[in-house]
Design an enzyme around this catalytic site. Structure first.
Site, PDB file in Angstrom:
ATOM      1  N   PRO A  34       6.201   2.689  -8.129  1.00 24.62           N
ATOM      2  CA  PRO A  34       6.350   1.312  -8.544  1.00 24.62           C
ATOM      3  C   PRO A  34       4.926   0.723  -8.288  1.00 24.62           C
ATOM      4  O   PRO A  34       4.212   0.876  -7.298  1.00 24.62           O
ATOM      5  CB  PRO A  34       7.372   0.678  -7.382  1.00 24.62           C
ATOM      6  CG  PRO A  34       8.123   1.763  -6.788  1.00 24.62           C
ATOM      7  CD  PRO A  34       7.047   3.071  -6.867  1.00 24.62           C
ATOM      8  N   GLU A  35       4.584  -0.087  -9.460  1.00 27.72           N
ATOM      9  CA  GLU A  35       3.152  -0.870  -9.356  1.00 27.72           C
ATOM     10  C   GLU A  35       3.513  -2.367  -9.028  1.00 27.72           C
ATOM     11  O   GLU A  35       4.735  -2.574  -9.151  1.00 27.72           O
ATOM     12  CB  GLU A  35       2.613  -0.441 -10.657  1.00 27.72           C
ATOM     13  CG  GLU A  35       2.071   1.034 -10.758  1.00 27.72           C
ATOM     14  CD  GLU A  35       0.746   1.381 -10.861  1.00 27.72           C
ATOM     15  OE1 GLU A  35       0.028   0.496 -10.682  1.00 27.72           O
ATOM     16  OE2 GLU A  35       0.236   2.484 -11.370  1.00 27.72           O
TER      17      GLU A  35
END
Ligand SMILES: [Zn+2]
Length: 272
Positions: free
Chosen positions: A2-3
């Site tokens: 996840p960014e």
């Protein structure tokens, strides 16, 4: 992984369903994440605590209750699931916040690189948050700021852009994409960037992050009511993971190169 956009979409999706929710019970099934979850302390401070807000700093989610703040970080593979009623557990559902309505928030993380920590009343003094750089979508991240910082560094601009002490939340994917949009070679030393290039790069990073958040908001519209895994916007990427694919601007094949041990993708014609 996840960014920043995925974390922001998670925040936006959760807020309407957990805002003002009261935690009845905390269950920690596996305390050994990246750091040991302080289960006893958390259970005590969160009992009957109302969630007052959820904010984000970099890729950290900060949940505010009357006593202070707790932090959730999704690590490499973490995911938060909101369920309006009990349902069978997955073996990677490590932490569960049960609300007084019987709804629950589950933290799922197969690789266990995430974190659930208590921060107390001064969250930004915590070692994880104290030294973070500016938020990429804030006005503090501008051409003047980036140019001033770049002048002092001989690192490749891609590596520099991923330094969380400079700007938070720009990981490998969004660094590659921003440099492509700005037309800057990823190996160019930071101190050689002109102020104009810094302006283009800031503009590109903000544009790409905003677009990813907006797309996430669309695809994850029902996120809060499902336990499906979120999609990570791969459909909108121009260069990342596209080795040998023709460049969208000039049709030449995209080049893959390792920079600072990370896979990097760029077009050698459009990014000179
Ligand atoms: Zn090209």
């Amino acid at each position: 992984m996840p960014e920043l956009p995925e974390v922001e979409v998670t925040r936006q999706s959760l807020l309407p369903v957990v805002h003002h929710a009261v935690i009845k019970q905390l269950i920690v099934r596996q305390a050994q994440l990246r750091w040991l979850i302080p289960s006893k302390q958390l259970s005590k401070v969160l009992k009957n605590a109302e969630i007052l807000s959820i904010s984000r700093r970099g890729k950290y989610l900060l949940f505010e209750v009357a006593n202070g703040f707790f932090l959730i970080h999704l690590g490499m593979s973490g995911h938060l699931k909101f369920l309006s009623s009990p349902s069978p557990l997955d073996k990677h559902d490590h932490v569960e916040f049960i609300f007084d309505t019987d709804a629950r928030l589950r933290y799922y993380d197969p690789r266990r690189f995430g974190a659930v920590l208590w921060l107390g009343q001064h969250p930004f003094e915590h070692p994880l948050l104290a030294h973070l750089g500016c938020e990429p979508l804030s006005s503090a991240f501008n051409a003047k700021y980036l140019f001033e910082k770049c002048r002092k560094s001989k690192l490749a601009i891609k590596t520099f852009l991923m330094d969380q002490k400079i700007v938070v939340g720009i990981g490998n994917i969004y660094a590659s994409e921003s440099l492509f949009l700005a037309g800057i070679h990823p190996l160019k030393p930071a101190h050689q960037l002109s102020e104009q290039e810094c302006k283009l790069l800031v503009h590109a990073a903000k544009k790409i992050l905003k677009k990813a958040i907006a797309q996430g908001g669309t695809t994850l519209k029902d996120f809060a009511h499902t336990d499906g895994k979120p999609g990570y916007f791969s459909h909108s990427l121009q260069v990342y993971g596209k080795a040998e694919v023709p460049c969208a601007k000039c049709n030449q094949p995209i080049i893959q190169l390792r920079i600072n041990q990370r896979s990097s993708y760029f077009c050698e014609y459009c990014q000179q």
